[in-house]
Design an enzyme around this catalytic site. Sequence first.
Site, PDB file in Angstrom:
ATOM      1  N   GLU A  52       0.824  -1.202   0.000  1.00  0.00           N
ATOM      2  CA  GLU A  52       0.000   0.000   0.000  1.00  0.00           C
ATOM      3  C   GLU A  52       0.861   1.256   0.000  1.00  0.00           C
ATOM      4  OE1 GLU A  52      -3.255   2.054   2.889  1.00  0.00           O
ATOM      5  OE2 GLU A  52      -2.672  -0.005   3.230  1.00  0.00           O
ATOM      6  N   TYR A 103      -6.883   5.022  -2.317  1.00  0.00           N
ATOM      7  CA  TYR A 103      -7.208   5.322  -0.923  1.00  0.00           C
ATOM      8  C   TYR A 103      -7.969   4.163  -0.326  1.00  0.00           C
ATOM      9  CZ  TYR A 103     -11.403   6.529  -3.467  1.00  0.00           C
ATOM     10  OH  TYR A 103     -12.454   6.509  -4.319  1.00  0.00           O
ATOM     11  N   LYS A 104      -7.936   4.068   0.982  1.00  0.00           N
ATOM     12  CA  LYS A 104      -8.678   3.028   1.678  1.00  0.00           C
ATOM     13  C   LYS A 104     -10.102   3.495   1.943  1.00  0.00           C
ATOM     14  CE  LYS A 104      -5.537   0.157   4.327  1.00  0.00           C
ATOM     15  NZ  LYS A 104      -5.146  -0.234   5.686  1.00  0.00           N
ATOM     16  N   LEU A 105     -11.062   2.611   1.782  1.00  0.00           N
ATOM     17  CA  LEU A 105     -12.441   2.934   2.113  1.00  0.00           C
ATOM     18  C   LEU A 105     -12.630   2.803   3.614  1.00  0.00           C
ATOM     19  CD1 LEU A 105     -14.310   1.040  -0.726  1.00  0.00           C
ATOM     20  CD2 LEU A 105     -13.395   3.342  -0.725  1.00  0.00           C
TER      21      LEU A 105
END
Length: 610
Positions: free
Chosen positions: A16, A27-29
Amino acid sequence: MAEWNAYYHNEDEDEEQEEGEQSGEYYKLTGRDSLVFLVDASREMFVKGEDGEPSNFDMTMEAVRSVYTSKIISSDRDLVALVFYGTEQSKNPKDSFKHVYVYHDLDEPGAKRVQDVDALRGKKGAQLAAETMGSGETSLGDALWCCANLYSDIKLRLSHKRLMIFTCRDEPHGGDSVKDRQARTKASDLKETGVVIDLMHLMKPGGFDVARFFCDVVSPPEDESELGLQMEPCGKLEDLKKRVRAKEQKKRTMARLNLILGEGLNVAVGLYATAVKATKPGSIKLYRETNEQVRSKTRTFHTQTGSLLLPSEIKKAQIYGKKMIVLERDEVDTIKKFDDPGLLLIGFKPMEKLKVHHHIRPAIFIYPEENEIKGSACLFSALLTKCREKNVFALCRCISRRNYPPRFVALVPQKEEMDEGRVQITPPGFNGFSLPYADDLRTLDPPQCRRASQPQVDMMKQIVSKLRFKYRSEAFENPVIQQHYRNLEALALDMVAPEETDDLIMPKVEQMDQRLGPLVQDFKDLVYPAYYNPDNKPAAKRKTADSGGGAEKKPKVEMSEDELKARVQNGTLGKLTVSVLKEACKQFGIRTTGTKKQELIDAVTGQLGS
């Protein structure tokens, strides 16, 4: 044991943080999105429009189906529900609320749900709705309360909760002040729990007056980039779909950074991806006996002992000057870190300094984040206005994430644009274009060709002028991806055959021929010789031996016995090629055991070296 669990729980952390291009998974949810369609099922919704236009109920079902299918393709983990109010029949948890019919609970969209919505479309759909639900009294307060229960029953983490009301009645309770007050109270309770309420009001005779009731029910815009309550109702299906699409898509930031204008002067901004390459989804691995999805995990083992390695036992190395330099993980992070994430203003440049070839990747959109630093929107707006007035772009150094390399970006101002329905087409803000470094630029050495004459140039100008058209990227869909999803849709919905897709990127030959007329033939006569035929390729001419062409046989390399013995004594036989060694063995009658180079060398050494 805690070290093992912590490691394998975050096994993707390394990947990541690796450097990479911007993508949809940048991006991370933080959670799932949720959307509840609250649809008015009164008799007024089923009235057909003039000149055979679809009813408001038909348009609503078309919009709901469009969202369902788009969610299946792009966000199949999101939750969607469909609830009708003003019905004669009641269907909800424990049947607590009269005249409220929960058609779909809050759950992930699927093929069965799309089929259910399809069954409610058209004339047969209206009959099915009348038989299944009917039309009865209206209590919007009970409907909102039922939707609140749908949200409370969900145990998953929800990042965004939205409720859309579809109706053509501006006074749903016919002036009943008690029911109006109950609905306003319940709407206020929903908004306090983080639910965003939107109104998708439809056309009605005499017009739709939002101020009578719904202005106190709907939520205000979440930020300045989002439009609030639209005063004009939707009279066409495309307008309704456009408004629904604009509302149901939650704008997520790729990153939140500080735009540093000077020492102690920061503006909080969010970075948004406006264009991400669309790709077909990857295949999912299934266990062949049960068709259950399988997960793959990567483990690192020692090459000699075969033991499983801990993260603390793994190091990284780089070979430099034939020497292996071993680095610890924190040393790698220190090397990769240039500075803290942020946008640092360097200066301003005229717009004409920005060239087309400087555009090396899709631009990012930059918008202020007022919640992070108070006053960011005001200062950002002033900067945007002045850049537009002076026709300049802001040059900044951008580090978007931790351990990411810095890049120069040009912040190009963009003004807000609205369409006729007051729906935002282009938001105000900056477009950030990544600029190339000197190492990225290439010096080209194009081949020298004969230049076209002025009559030929003038003729081509006429052709170009005839074939010009207004290009909009959003008007062209990827035919490969569209056909892929049509095939999946046909399989999921048990359709006989998939819907045909129009390949919009194919040139319209007939229209082009009509526009050009005789210009094409005139251009051919002007540029190409009379005997030129583009369909026939000239045959490749075979060169004769006299002309020096063709494959020439290599001359035999003759070597004296003394010279060969000298090479045996000096140990330089290995410098001879296999063909030369074979020829030498044949010349001096040396018997060989094979045709490999080492076998030939051994045979020559054994006979001449003794």
